[in-house]
Design a protein around this motif. Structure first.
Motif, PDB file in Angstrom:
ATOM      1  N   SER A  35       0.828  -1.202   0.000  1.00  0.00           N
ATOM      2  CA  SER A  35       0.000   0.000   0.000  1.00  0.00           C
ATOM      3  C   SER A  35       0.864   1.255   0.000  1.00  0.00           C
ATOM      4  O   SER A  35       1.885   1.331   0.694  1.00  0.00           O
ATOM      5  CB  SER A  35      -0.911   0.005   1.227  1.00  0.00           C
ATOM      6  N   LYS A  44      -2.090  -4.401   7.607  1.00  0.00           N
ATOM      7  CA  LYS A  44      -1.980  -5.764   7.083  1.00  0.00           C
ATOM      8  C   LYS A  44      -1.240  -6.678   8.057  1.00  0.00           C
ATOM      9  O   LYS A  44      -1.141  -7.882   7.846  1.00  0.00           O
ATOM     10  CB  LYS A  44      -1.262  -5.748   5.736  1.00  0.00           C
ATOM     11  N   THR A 118     -17.731  -8.327   2.219  1.00  0.00           N
ATOM     12  CA  THR A 118     -16.644  -8.880   1.400  1.00  0.00           C
ATOM     13  C   THR A 118     -15.291  -8.504   1.999  1.00  0.00           C
ATOM     14  O   THR A 118     -15.135  -7.412   2.554  1.00  0.00           O
ATOM     15  CB  THR A 118     -16.731  -8.368  -0.052  1.00  0.00           C
ATOM     16  N   ASP A 120     -11.361  -7.535   1.826  1.00  0.00           N
ATOM     17  CA  ASP A 120     -10.410  -6.848   0.951  1.00  0.00           C
ATOM     18  C   ASP A 120      -9.421  -7.871   0.397  1.00  0.00           C
ATOM     19  O   ASP A 120      -8.733  -8.546   1.170  1.00  0.00           O
ATOM     20  CB  ASP A 120      -9.672  -5.782   1.770  1.00  0.00           C
ATOM     21  N   GLU A 122      -6.618  -7.495  -0.721  1.00  0.00           N
ATOM     22  CA  GLU A 122      -5.239  -7.151  -0.382  1.00  0.00           C
ATOM     23  C   GLU A 122      -4.993  -7.091   1.117  1.00  0.00           C
ATOM     24  O   GLU A 122      -3.876  -6.857   1.557  1.00  0.00           O
ATOM     25  CB  GLU A 122      -4.853  -5.826  -1.037  1.00  0.00           C
ATOM     26  N   ASN A 123      -6.054  -7.289   1.895  1.00  0.00           N
ATOM     27  CA  ASN A 123      -5.899  -7.310   3.356  1.00  0.00           C
ATOM     28  C   ASN A 123      -6.948  -8.237   3.968  1.00  0.00           C
ATOM     29  O   ASN A 123      -8.118  -7.870   4.087  1.00  0.00           O
ATOM     30  CB  ASN A 123      -6.033  -5.917   3.950  1.00  0.00           C
ATOM     31  N   ARG A 126      -9.465  -7.000   6.703  1.00  0.00           N
ATOM     32  CA  ARG A 126     -10.379  -5.894   6.414  1.00  0.00           C
ATOM     33  C   ARG A 126     -11.639  -6.393   5.718  1.00  0.00           C
ATOM     34  O   ARG A 126     -11.576  -7.068   4.695  1.00  0.00           O
ATOM     35  CB  ARG A 126      -9.673  -4.868   5.530  1.00  0.00           C
ATOM     36  N   CYS A 127     -12.804  -6.022   6.271  1.00  0.00           N
ATOM     37  CA  CYS A 127     -14.090  -6.439   5.706  1.00  0.00           C
ATOM     38  C   CYS A 127     -14.924  -5.205   5.359  1.00  0.00           C
ATOM     39  O   CYS A 127     -15.126  -4.320   6.190  1.00  0.00           O
ATOM     40  CB  CYS A 127     -14.852  -7.310   6.702  1.00  0.00           C
ATOM     41  N   PHE A 128     -15.404  -5.165   4.112  1.00  0.00           N
ATOM     42  CA  PHE A 128     -16.285  -4.094   3.656  1.00  0.00           C
ATOM     43  C   PHE A 128     -17.742  -4.554   3.728  1.00  0.00           C
ATOM     44  O   PHE A 128     -18.035  -5.746   3.615  1.00  0.00           O
ATOM     45  CB  PHE A 128     -15.979  -3.720   2.200  1.00  0.00           C
ATOM     46  N   SER A 163     -16.287  -0.119   6.557  1.00  0.00           N
ATOM     47  CA  SER A 163     -15.305  -1.197   6.647  1.00  0.00           C
ATOM     48  C   SER A 163     -14.774  -1.305   8.069  1.00  0.00           C
ATOM     49  O   SER A 163     -14.766  -0.330   8.822  1.00  0.00           O
ATOM     50  CB  SER A 163     -14.147  -0.996   5.664  1.00  0.00           C
TER      51      SER A 163
END
Length: 254
Positions: A35, A44, A118, A120, A122-123, A126-128, A163
């Motif tokens: 990032s 992360k 969902t 992320d 790339e991480n 992390r949840c959106f 998120s």
């Protein structure tokens, strides 16, 4: 005629429809998924992976939050919340400010529709997820002593993105809230979540990122005190948070 063709070609290239120019353009190669923001690289946790189901854990957290059954043990000591014009703010300051807004009492029938969980790509920590809020302003709203009489108006906010970032220990260290997907949806002039409720009750704030006037209003509020906080004091913000942008300030460049 030749001039018209050249002008048309330039116009098409601006919108990405000139295939010849696209084909001959130099290709950008992304060498890694590190990032460019040091904060999000920190979140992360060294490239580790969680030993729990992040989506399931986030779903349970959101369900409890919507039903006002919060477990304060879930929040990490270095927790930060950030929204489009709020934050960075600690958990303690968030709770104190929410108490003074009085939105829950003013909108007792509030229904929050949550969907689209969902992780992320790339991480993994992390949840959106998305939310749409609907409520009716049936009771007076007391905002730090200023009373907004019940209007009986229905509030429908635009869908917004939220998120949550969990630590390897299963605690929440970062929450991003209320980023609007489509500002033309609903009836709150593009305001989501709590700001949508405030708008319906009559507190119509021109709260947009980069709005210098609103940034000044926020700083005056801190100066005079007694009306909660838009962001925490510098000494209370965890060291992992590197952005110098506060509240409605413009986003800083890393």
């Amino acid at each position: 005629m030749m001039m018209i063709k050249k002008t048309l070609l330039c116009s098409l290239s601006i919108f990405g429809t000139s295939q010849a120019l696209v084909a001959n353009a130099p290709k950008t190669i992304v060498s890694s998924k590190v990032s460019q923001s040091p904060m999000f690289e920190y979140l992360k946790f060294g490239g580790t992976t969680p030993d729990f189901d992040v989506v399931d854990k986030t779903k349970k957290y959101v369900e409890n939050n919507n039903e006002y059954r919060l477990d304060e043990f879930l929040y990490d000591k270095d927790y930060v919340l950030r929204g489009p014009v709020i934050g960075p703010i600690t958990r303690k300051d968030t709770m104190e400010t929410q108490k003074g807004l009085g939105v829950r009492a003013a909108f007792p029938d509030a229904v929050i529709e949550t969907f689209g969980y969902t992780v992320d790509p790339e991480n993994p920590y992390r949840c959106f997820y998305f939310q749409r809020w609907r409520a009716t302003h049936t009771e007076d709203m007391d905002v730090f002593g200023d009373v907004f009489p019940a209007t009986n108006k229905v509030c429908e906010t635009p869908v917004s993105v939220f998120s949550v970032v969990w630590t390897p220990e299963g605690k929440i260290i970062y929450e991003q809230v209320g980023a609007v997907v489509d500002r033309f949806e609903g009836n709150t002039q593009g305001k989501a979540a709590v700001f949508g409720l405030l708008h319906t009750a009559g507190l119509k704030l021109n709260a947009q990122p980069g709005n210098a006037s609103f940034s000044i209003i926020q700083r005056l509020g801190h100066f005079f005190g007694g009306r909660g906080r838009s962001w925490s004091k510098e000494e209370d913000i965890p060291s992992w948070w590197k952005s110098e942008s506060k509240g409605a300030d413009s986003t800083d460049q890393f």
